[in-house]
Motif scaffolding. Structure first.
Motif, PDB file in Angstrom:
ATOM      1  N   LYS A  60       0.826  -1.222   0.000  1.00 24.71           N
ATOM      2  CA  LYS A  60       0.000   0.000   0.000  1.00 24.71           C
ATOM      3  C   LYS A  60       0.855   1.265   0.000  1.00 24.71           C
ATOM      4  CE  LYS A  60      -3.776   0.410   2.310  1.00 24.71           C
ATOM      5  NZ  LYS A  60      -4.776   0.510   3.409  1.00 24.71           N
ATOM      6  N   LYS A  61       2.189   1.060   0.059  1.00 23.81           N
ATOM      7  CA  LYS A  61       3.157   2.164   0.089  1.00 23.81           C
ATOM      8  C   LYS A  61       3.062   3.013   1.366  1.00 23.81           C
ATOM      9  CE  LYS A  61       3.877   2.686  -4.898  1.00 23.81           C
ATOM     10  NZ  LYS A  61       3.490   1.315  -5.212  1.00 23.81           N
ATOM     11  N   MET A  62       2.498   2.431   2.420  1.00 21.93           N
ATOM     12  CA  MET A  62       2.490   3.118   3.715  1.00 21.93           C
ATOM     13  C   MET A  62       3.840   2.986   4.413  1.00 21.93           C
ATOM     14  SD  MET A  62      -1.207   2.305   5.470  1.00 21.93           S
ATOM     15  CE  MET A  62      -0.891   3.448   6.810  1.00 21.93           C
ATOM     16  N   ILE A  63       4.551   1.892   4.080  1.00 22.65           N
ATOM     17  CA  ILE A  63       5.853   1.596   4.672  1.00 22.65           C
ATOM     18  C   ILE A  63       6.882   1.509   3.547  1.00 22.65           C
ATOM     19  CG2 ILE A  63       7.193  -0.133   5.959  1.00 22.65           C
ATOM     20  CD1 ILE A  63       5.174   1.367   7.640  1.00 22.65           C
ATOM     21  N   LEU A  64       8.080   2.023   3.820  1.00 20.10           N
ATOM     22  CA  LEU A  64       9.160   1.995   2.842  1.00 20.10           C
ATOM     23  C   LEU A  64      10.308   1.117   3.336  1.00 20.10           C
ATOM     24  CD1 LEU A  64       9.344   5.809   1.997  1.00 20.10           C
ATOM     25  CD2 LEU A  64       8.209   4.017   0.651  1.00 20.10           C
ATOM     26  N   GLU A  65      10.909   0.380   2.413  1.00 19.69           N
ATOM     27  CA  GLU A  65      12.133  -0.364   2.709  1.00 19.69           C
ATOM     28  C   GLU A  65      13.310   0.571   2.442  1.00 19.69           C
ATOM     29  OE1 GLU A  65      11.084  -4.785   1.261  1.00 19.69           O
ATOM     30  OE2 GLU A  65      10.587  -3.207  -0.197  1.00 19.69           O
ATOM     31  N   VAL A  66      14.109   0.824   3.471  1.00 20.45           N
ATOM     32  CA  VAL A  66      15.105   1.902   3.373  1.00 20.45           C
ATOM     33  C   VAL A  66      16.540   1.435   3.597  1.00 20.45           C
ATOM     34  CG1 VAL A  66      13.487   3.727   3.965  1.00 20.45           C
ATOM     35  CG2 VAL A  66      14.685   2.517   5.803  1.00 20.45           C
ATOM     36  N   GLY A  67      16.808   0.166   3.384  1.00 14.97           N
ATOM     37  CA  GLY A  67      18.187  -0.286   3.533  1.00 14.97           C
ATOM     38  C   GLY A  67      18.307  -1.416   4.539  1.00 14.97           C
ATOM     39  N   TYR A  68      19.547  -1.616   5.036  1.00 19.29           N
ATOM     40  CA  TYR A  68      19.825  -2.758   5.901  1.00 19.29           C
ATOM     41  C   TYR A  68      20.560  -2.306   7.152  1.00 19.29           C
ATOM     42  CZ  TYR A  68      18.528  -5.506   1.832  1.00 19.29           C
ATOM     43  OH  TYR A  68      17.845  -6.041   0.782  1.00 19.29           O
ATOM     44  N   ASP A  69      20.243  -3.017   8.254  1.00 18.68           N
ATOM     45  CA  ASP A  69      20.911  -2.767   9.522  1.00 18.68           C
ATOM     46  C   ASP A  69      22.220  -3.571   9.566  1.00 18.68           C
ATOM     47  OD1 ASP A  69      21.380  -1.771  12.010  1.00 18.68           O
ATOM     48  OD2 ASP A  69      19.667  -2.711  12.987  1.00 18.68           O
ATOM     49  N   VAL A  70      23.040  -3.261  10.566  1.00 18.90           N
ATOM     50  CA  VAL A  70      24.279  -4.019  10.771  1.00 18.90           C
ATOM     51  C   VAL A  70      23.923  -5.424  11.235  1.00 18.90           C
ATOM     52  CG1 VAL A  70      26.401  -4.160  12.119  1.00 18.90           C
ATOM     53  CG2 VAL A  70      25.539  -1.930  11.363  1.00 18.90           C
ATOM     54  N   SER A  71      24.560  -6.411  10.651  1.00 19.15           N
ATOM     55  CA  SER A  71      24.262  -7.804  10.985  1.00 19.15           C
ATOM     56  C   SER A  71      25.092  -8.256  12.178  1.00 19.15           C
ATOM     57  CB  SER A  71      24.554  -8.709   9.793  1.00 19.15           C
ATOM     58  OG  SER A  71      24.400 -10.056  10.154  1.00 19.15           O
ATOM     59  N   SER A  72      24.452  -9.025  13.076  1.00 24.35           N
ATOM     60  CA  SER A  72      25.183  -9.637  14.192  1.00 24.35           C
ATOM     61  C   SER A  72      25.561 -11.074  13.841  1.00 24.35           C
ATOM     62  CB  SER A  72      24.316  -9.616  15.463  1.00 24.35           C
ATOM     63  OG  SER A  72      23.086 -10.278  15.222  1.00 24.35           O
ATOM     64  N   GLY A  73      25.417 -11.404  12.578  1.00 24.86           N
ATOM     65  CA  GLY A  73      25.714 -12.746  12.098  1.00 24.86           C
ATOM     66  C   GLY A  73      24.612 -13.220  11.169  1.00 24.86           C
ATOM     67  N   GLY A  74      24.968 -13.608   9.972  1.00 22.49           N
ATOM     68  CA  GLY A  74      23.950 -14.032   9.019  1.00 22.49           C
ATOM     69  C   GLY A  74      23.477 -12.871   8.164  1.00 22.49           C
ATOM     70  N   ARG A  75      22.266 -13.028   7.650  1.00 26.17           N
ATOM     71  CA  ARG A  75      21.730 -12.043   6.721  1.00 26.17           C
ATOM     72  C   ARG A  75      21.453 -10.712   7.426  1.00 26.17           C
ATOM     73  NH1 ARG A  75      16.192 -13.015   3.201  1.00 26.17           N
ATOM     74  NH2 ARG A  75      16.241 -11.028   2.052  1.00 26.17           N
ATOM     75  N   ARG A  76      21.808  -9.615   6.766  1.00 29.43           N
ATOM     76  CA  ARG A  76      21.562  -8.299   7.352  1.00 29.43           C
ATOM     77  C   ARG A  76      20.064  -7.984   7.369  1.00 29.43           C
ATOM     78  NH1 ARG A  76      24.878  -4.214   3.882  1.00 29.43           N
ATOM     79  NH2 ARG A  76      24.095  -2.730   5.436  1.00 29.43           N
ATOM     80  N   PRO A  77      19.526  -7.536   8.511  1.00 29.62           N
ATOM     81  CA  PRO A  77      18.088  -7.260   8.603  1.00 29.62           C
ATOM     82  C   PRO A  77      17.695  -6.018   7.807  1.00 29.62           C
ATOM     83  CG  PRO A  77      19.181  -6.655  10.657  1.00 29.62           C
ATOM     84  CD  PRO A  77      20.212  -7.340   9.811  1.00 29.62           C
ATOM     85  N   GLU A  78      16.578  -6.147   7.085  1.00 28.31           N
ATOM     86  CA  GLU A  78      16.052  -5.034   6.302  1.00 28.31           C
ATOM     87  C   GLU A  78      15.387  -4.022   7.229  1.00 28.31           C
ATOM     88  OE1 GLU A  78      13.732  -5.078   2.152  1.00 28.31           O
ATOM     89  OE2 GLU A  78      12.581  -5.877   3.849  1.00 28.31           O
ATOM     90  N   LEU A  79      15.592  -2.740   6.947  1.00 31.69           N
ATOM     91  CA  LEU A  79      15.012  -1.672   7.766  1.00 31.69           C
ATOM     92  C   LEU A  79      13.789  -1.065   7.080  1.00 31.69           C
ATOM     93  CD1 LEU A  79      18.254   0.144   8.973  1.00 31.69           C
ATOM     94  CD2 LEU A  79      16.795  -1.409  10.287  1.00 31.69           C
ATOM     95  N   LEU A  80      12.811  -0.729   7.906  1.00 31.00           N
ATOM     96  CA  LEU A  80      11.551  -0.178   7.413  1.00 31.00           C
ATOM     97  C   LEU A  80      11.247   1.136   8.118  1.00 31.00           C
ATOM     98  CD1 LEU A  80       9.552  -3.504   7.754  1.00 31.00           C
ATOM     99  CD2 LEU A  80      10.494  -2.594   5.625  1.00 31.00           C
ATOM    100  N   GLU A  81      10.596   2.053   7.394  1.00 31.00           N
ATOM    101  CA  GLU A  81      10.142   3.285   8.028  1.00 31.00           C
ATOM    102  C   GLU A  81       8.795   3.709   7.437  1.00 31.00           C
ATOM    103  OE1 GLU A  81      13.030   6.358   7.425  1.00 31.00           O
ATOM    104  OE2 GLU A  81      12.310   6.853   5.419  1.00 31.00           O
ATOM    105  N   LEU A  82       8.093   4.547   8.184  1.00 33.04           N
ATOM    106  CA  LEU A  82       6.797   5.036   7.737  1.00 33.04           C
ATOM    107  C   LEU A  82       6.962   5.953   6.530  1.00 33.04           C
ATOM    108  CD1 LEU A  82       3.721   5.246   8.453  1.00 33.04           C
ATOM    109  CD2 LEU A  82       4.315   7.313   9.742  1.00 33.04           C
TER     110      LEU A  82
END
Length: 409
Positions: A60-82
């Motif tokens: 619905k484009k209410m939330i945007l995917e804005v990059g990745y957080d620092v990984s503590s091991g494994g795949r880097r978590p995707e970051l979301l913002e309003l």
């Protein structure tokens, strides 16, 4: 007894999906950019369930995917913002003296505003003037009309869910009433946008909780001079059984002369008005010949004395002005002490205007609370001046309108 709640803000959310919508989107609004895992952990919700909700919001484009957080091991978590620009709301403050409208995004950032004096008409005749303010604000905003999702209105007076009425309690304007739905529908038919109405102090309380980091607590009171009270309990605005909670004034107008005489010792409970009686007391003091900077600031014309003049004189260390402001704080503090005992809040926010005089006023309130409230609730409560000042109601109404967008996502 049936309660008519159409047209009023949704203060308490009961449906499971709506609760999750609100919890997830509000957390992202506050904490974003944030990862799915952190949302799941902080809300105590299953990660799969959270991801399903988030994917829906992304589509619905209410939330945007804005990059990745620092990984503590494994795949880097995707970051979301309003995506704050995905929708807009209108907030309106119908105060005793003015009508103010703002257009805001979902982060309650103001895009445009409009302002006009409140006309001296009965409450049922106000909607055309409100429409004019909304139209001016939306035209200035240049926001595509389809992106404006809700209109939120904070209005002075009593909103009665049971009778479905709005009651203007100002005696000067005649204490008129009008139907809540009729009031809303007139505005909705102009803009084809849902309209929600709430008491002005309730809107202000939610505005402070949403936009004032110092007031983002579960249990909060917002007291507007001595004429209104907004109540937040466990994170939700509380309006009582019929929507009328928060009227801190007692009704003295019905008393006979002999009854008024017996009530003189209870003057700390009488309604003083928005200025807490400082103007009336200043005029009386000057009529008695007391010398003051107040009189000089108005060029010797007592009719020009205002709350702002008295505050200005107090800042200049005028003895009478300081006394008036301090007395007002002590008297208001007695009421705050009652409220602290009853509600045991984390924060009490003081609004209405006299708080602009600073520590001399706020310290007097705290002095009364310390003296009259029980030690346990008094020891934990923080008493602070409003951060949003004259915009508390209009921004609170906009924030509540944005909350409705989240609930219905």
């Amino acid at each position: 007894m049936a309660i008519k709640k159409e047209g009023v803000f949704t203060y308490h959310v009961s449906q499971d999906r709506q609760r999750k919508n609100l919890a997830i989107l509000e957390l992202i609004r506050k904490k974003g950019p944030i990862s799915r895992a952190d949302i799941s952990r902080m809300l105590g919700l299953n990660i799969v369930s959270v991801s399903n909700y988030l994917d829906f919001y992304i589509n619905k484009k209410m939330i945007l995917e804005v990059g990745y957080d620092v990984s503590s091991g494994g795949r880097r978590p995707e970051l979301l913002e309003l995506n704050a620009k995905s929708a807009y709301t209108v907030g309106v403050d119908v105060s005793p003296e003015t009508i103010k409208a703002v257009v805001t995004d979902l982060q309650v950032n103001v895009v445009s505003s409009a302002y006009a004096p409140r006309p001296d008409v009965n409450i049922e005749d106000l909607p055309p003037y409100i429409n004019k303010a909304i139209e001016e604000a939306t035209d200035k905003s240049k926001v595509e009309k389809g992106l404006i999702k809700n209109i939120g209105i904070g209005i002075s007076g009593i909103i009665d869910y049971i009778t479905g009425a709005i009651h203007d309690t100002d005696p000067v304007r005649g204490r008129s009433k009008t139907g809540l739905l009729k009031f809303c529908k007139f505005i909705e038919q102009k803009f084809y946008i849902p309209v929600y109405i709430g008491n002005d102090a309730s809107c202000a309380a939610f505005g402070e909780k949403t936009l004032n980091h110092s007031a983002d607590v579960d249990n909060l009171l917002y007291i507007y001079s001595d004429v209104g009270l907004g109540i937040v309990i466990q994170g939700d605005v509380y309006c009582g059984s019929s929507g009328c909670a928060g009227e801190v004034q007692l009704v003295f107008s019905c008393l006979q002369k002999d009854e008024k005489n017996t009530m003189r010792e209870y003057t700390h409970l009488r309604p003083w008005g928005i200025d807490l009686g400082v103007v009336m007391k200043a005029v009386k003091a000057i009529d008695k010949g007391i010398s003051s900077e107040i009189f000089k600031l108005v060029g010797g014309d007592a009719s020009k004395i205002t709350r702002e003049v008295i505050i200005n004189a107090a800042r200049k260390k005028d003895k009478l002005a300081i006394e008036l402001v301090s007395d007002a704080g002590r008297n208001l503090g007695v009421r705050v002490a009652y409220l602290v005992n009853i509600f045991n809040p984390d924060i009490v926010v003081i609004g209405g205007g006299v708080e602009k005089s600073g520590e001399m006023f706020m310290d007097a309130i705290k002095e009364s609370v310390k003296k009259f409230a029980f030690e346990e609730p008094a020891s934990i409560v923080k008493i602070i001046p409003t951060l949003l000042e004259d915009n508390a109601v209009v921004l609170g109404a906009a924030a509540l309108a944005a909350r409705e967008v989240f609930i219905e996502a």
